[in-house]
Design an enzyme around this catalytic site. Sequence first.
Site, mmCIF file in Angstrom:
data_model
loop_
_atom_site.group_PDB
_atom_site.id
_atom_site.type_symbol
_atom_site.label_atom_id
_atom_site.label_comp_id
_atom_site.label_asym_id
_atom_site.label_seq_id
_atom_site.Cartn_x
_atom_site.Cartn_y
_atom_site.Cartn_z
ATOM 1 N N LYS A 150 0.843 -1.209 0.000
ATOM 2 C CA LYS A 150 0.000 0.000 0.000
ATOM 3 C C LYS A 150 0.874 1.252 0.000
ATOM 4 O O LYS A 150 0.619 2.209 -0.724
ATOM 5 C CB LYS A 150 -0.937 -0.013 1.218
ATOM 6 N N GLN A 161 -4.744 -1.436 9.546
ATOM 7 C CA GLN A 161 -4.561 -2.766 8.956
ATOM 8 C C GLN A 161 -5.128 -3.827 9.901
ATOM 9 O O GLN A 161 -4.788 -3.867 11.088
ATOM 10 C CB GLN A 161 -3.070 -3.019 8.690
ATOM 11 N N ASP A 196 -11.396 2.832 3.846
ATOM 12 C CA ASP A 196 -11.687 1.395 3.774
ATOM 13 C C ASP A 196 -13.195 1.130 3.765
ATOM 14 O O ASP A 196 -13.627 0.013 3.496
ATOM 15 C CB ASP A 196 -11.063 0.675 4.985
#
Length: 312
Positions: free
Chosen positions: A53, A97, A120
Amino acid sequence: MTTILDGVATGATIRSEAAEAAATIRNQAGRAPGLAVVLVGDDPASQVYVGSKRRACEAAGLASFGHLLPADTPAAELFALIDRLNADPAVDGILVQLPLPAHLPTRELLERIDPAKDVDGFHPVNVGRLWIDEPGFVPCTPAGIIEMLRRYDIPLRGRRAVVIGRSTIVGKPMAGLLVRESATVTVAHSKTRDLPGLCREAEILIAAVGRAGLVDASYVAPGAVVIDVGMNRVSDRSLAERLTGGDEKRMAAFERNGSVLVGDVDYPAAAPLAAAITPVPGGVGPLTVAMLLANTVTAARRRLGLQAAAGG
Ligand code: NAD
């Protein structure tokens, strides 16, 4: 002829569009869109994801802010970090994460993120916005699948779609997006009866299960579009041979690593029946990071009050 849906190429296109948009934002606002990534602990798979990422951000000219914290970080410290990132004007997107270490309250932490920075799409406000047709953020994997289907001109309107899997990250938002695109959607899961029979009714079949090779020829109607979200490591040699179709390169990788990456779809069995299909690897996977960049660009535009360029 089966069309192989190329996630590597589609992902690269989405990334270069994000890079162009980031450059425009930099010119207009004097700063690049910024993504903060929070990683707690040293889970090797998470480290790989976070690394990719970060590299994708940098390659596209986005600013990335890494926050790598030890596994025993107390919850209070993480809440305080999220509060700081929420208030930081250089940060447009915040990604925590997953999975987090067991002592941390994952849901509460995700809900602490400002929904305007929740790239997200896991915050309940964004989950709700998807279902009331309001602009918000949609989880990157299902958003990427819709984007790929659109770019391959695969129609969804009025078509019968079956999504196998009802997770918050993939299955449920996938269903919401398909409904939004006017598909007729069934969500199947571990308690569904006669799964193969149900799946054979699908014109669009999306597998997000986590079971190597579950979707074989008995699940696929001739002419169906098959999307394989699954990412499974297989260390059984005969299963690896079957699911890779004995592919030389991939079996050589199996010999080196003791395992091979396969999807939920038994590709050699399903591909000849399908009108279009995603491979694993190289299908859905590359779309996820690409959409993270796209969502971060969108977050920056919204926060700065900028318009998307025509077509962007
Ligand atoms: P999950 O474990 O949260 O959910 C799996 C779902 O599958 C559940 O809803 C369960 O009811 C259903 N299920 C389990 N066994 C089943 C069976 N035998 N028959 C029918 N349904 C069954 O998983 P997830 O987070 O949604 O991920 C699913 C898969 O997608 C995993 O392999 C994961 O690694 C992969 N994934 C890939 C990406 C990507 O970027 N390509 C992103 C997220 C997840």
